[in-house]
Design a protein around this motif. Structure first.
Motif, short mmCIF file in Angstrom:
data_model
loop_
_atom_site.label_atom_id
_atom_site.label_comp_id
_atom_site.label_asym_id
_atom_site.label_seq_id
_atom_site.Cartn_x
_atom_site.Cartn_y
_atom_site.Cartn_z
N GLN A 81 -57.79 36.60 -30.28
CA GLN A 81 -58.61 35.50 -30.77
C GLN A 81 -60.07 35.89 -30.98
O GLN A 81 -60.74 35.34 -31.86
CB GLN A 81 -58.54 34.32 -29.78
CG GLN A 81 -59.10 34.63 -28.42
CD GLN A 81 -59.16 33.40 -27.52
OE1 GLN A 81 -59.26 32.28 -28.01
NE2 GLN A 81 -59.08 33.59 -26.22
N PRO A 139 -49.22 18.16 -26.75
CA PRO A 139 -47.82 18.41 -27.17
C PRO A 139 -47.15 19.50 -26.34
O PRO A 139 -45.95 19.40 -26.06
CB PRO A 139 -47.97 18.83 -28.63
CG PRO A 139 -49.27 18.26 -29.06
CD PRO A 139 -50.16 18.33 -27.86
N LEU A 140 -47.89 20.54 -25.95
CA LEU A 140 -47.30 21.61 -25.15
C LEU A 140 -46.89 21.09 -23.78
O LEU A 140 -45.81 21.43 -23.27
CB LEU A 140 -48.29 22.77 -25.01
CG LEU A 140 -48.62 23.53 -26.29
CD1 LEU A 140 -49.66 24.61 -26.02
CD2 LEU A 140 -47.36 24.15 -26.89
N ILE A 147 -48.40 32.40 -29.17
CA ILE A 147 -49.53 31.97 -28.34
C ILE A 147 -50.15 33.16 -27.64
O ILE A 147 -51.38 33.29 -27.56
CB ILE A 147 -49.07 30.90 -27.33
CG1 ILE A 147 -48.62 29.63 -28.06
CG2 ILE A 147 -50.19 30.56 -26.36
CD1 ILE A 147 -48.04 28.57 -27.15
N PHE A 172 -55.84 17.38 -27.95
CA PHE A 172 -54.87 17.18 -29.02
C PHE A 172 -53.92 18.38 -29.13
O PHE A 172 -52.75 18.22 -29.50
CB PHE A 172 -55.59 16.96 -30.34
CG PHE A 172 -54.69 16.70 -31.51
CD1 PHE A 172 -54.12 15.44 -31.69
CD2 PHE A 172 -54.40 17.70 -32.41
CE1 PHE A 172 -53.28 15.20 -32.76
CE2 PHE A 172 -53.55 17.46 -33.49
CZ PHE A 172 -52.98 16.21 -33.66
N SER A 173 -54.41 19.58 -28.81
CA SER A 173 -53.59 20.78 -28.92
C SER A 173 -52.72 20.99 -27.68
O SER A 173 -51.57 21.44 -27.79
CB SER A 173 -54.47 22.01 -29.12
OG SER A 173 -55.26 21.88 -30.30
N ILE A 174 -53.25 20.66 -26.50
CA ILE A 174 -52.54 20.92 -25.26
C ILE A 174 -51.50 19.84 -24.96
O ILE A 174 -50.44 20.12 -24.39
CB ILE A 174 -53.53 21.06 -24.09
CG1 ILE A 174 -54.41 22.30 -24.30
CG2 ILE A 174 -52.82 21.15 -22.75
CD1 ILE A 174 -55.45 22.50 -23.22
N ALA A 185 -60.22 18.06 -29.58
CA ALA A 185 -59.31 19.01 -30.23
C ALA A 185 -58.47 19.75 -29.21
O ALA A 185 -57.28 20.01 -29.43
CB ALA A 185 -60.11 20.00 -31.08
N MET A 186 -59.07 20.09 -28.07
CA MET A 186 -58.33 20.80 -27.02
C MET A 186 -57.23 19.91 -26.45
O MET A 186 -56.09 20.36 -26.26
CB MET A 186 -59.30 21.23 -25.91
CG MET A 186 -58.64 22.02 -24.80
SD MET A 186 -59.82 22.52 -23.51
CE MET A 186 -60.25 20.89 -22.85
#
Length: 274
Positions: free
Chosen positions: A260, A25-26, A253, A21-23, A18-19
């Motif tokens: 968070q 694109p950035l 962000i 997958f999230s990072i 998941a990490m």
């Protein structure tokens, strides 16, 4: 100890995936934003000469300054009012067992299932009839109404898990329902309220459809509306588009990283009580 480690491995793998997958694109957007303007970036490749001035150029091309001010005004107008109304409504539905609460809950569920695209045309004509079209007040009211079903349902989910003994003990001590709400329930609901405010901020900041349709003046729209300034009639500057997207995403962000712990605390509390 080995058994516990084996049980944790699938979760760690899923978290790592998941990490990534999230990072990913950035990183792709950052590498594209640093390429020479007019080029067509493909994949992730760090340029030999990073063009950091692309972020300044994107800020100027998209005219971000008035949109930043407009987004801040919308956030200030939407988040506190929506949080206050949702907290009181959630308390009424979760703790007071008000008459007709079941029907209200069903209507909230229907509101959650209703897509924004289905309401944008009626909202347009309604605001036009009220004289609030192309005004921030009109957009603020629309956003509050749009977010209210989720916000109320979120707060009800918190208050319904609160022990009834708290209300009984406060009434024995002489406190009325309002005093019990302010002095007992609100302090216990801080994680849920903070996480809800975080979500409201993110949704308000990233509002695009309502801002484009209901606001004729581009300077009164949100930061997300700046993306259309990079799209021309025949071409699209991909480099500046990525740079502008990162500028728009940066505040959200940052806010999420700061708050968070409240969001995670609310989720954990809900999981434990549930």
């Amino acid at each position: 100890m080995q058994t516990n480690l084996r049980e944790r491995i699938p979760g760690l793998i899923l978290l790592l995936a998941a990490m990534i997958f999230s990072i990913f694109p950035l990183l792709s957007m950052l590498s594209a934003a640093l390429q020479p303007q007019g080029s067509l970036p493909l994949g992730i490749s760090w340029p030999s000469d990073p063009q950091w001035h692309n972020f300044v150029d994107a800020w100027k091309v998209a005219e971000v300054t008035p949109l930043l001010v407009s987004s801040i005004i919308l956030v200030i107008g939407v988040v506190p009012i929506a949080a206050l109304c949702a907290t009181m409504a959630g308390y009424a539905l979760g703790q007071l067992q008000v008459w007709g609460g079941g029907l209200v809950l069903v209507l909230l569920i229907f509101g959650l299932a209703l897509p924004k695209e289905a309401t944008i045309v009626p909202l347009y004509y309604q605001l036009q009839g009220m004289g609030l079209l192309n005004t921030r007040i009109g957009l603020i009211l629309v956003l509050i109404g749009t977010f209210m079903p989720f916000a109320v349902y979120w707060m009800r989910a918190h208050f319904v898990t609160m022990p009834k003994e708290l209300a009984e003990a406060s009434s024995i001590d002489g406190a009325n329902r309002w005093q019990a709400f302010i002095r007992i329930q609100i302090p216990l609901a801080v994680p849920a309220i903070a996480s809800m405010c975080l979500l409201l901020f993110l949704w308000t900041w990233n509002t695009f459809l309502q801002a484009i349709v209901l606001m004729n003046d581009p300077s009164k729209r949100t930061m997300a509306g700046a993306l259309q300034n990079f799209v021309g009639q025949y071409t699209t500057d991909v480099v500046l588009l990525n740079a502008g997207s990162l500028l728009i995403m940066a505040p959200t962000i940052l806010v999420f990283l700061v708050f968070q712990r409240h969001f995670v605390k609310a989720l954990i509390a809900g999981a434990v009580k549930g």
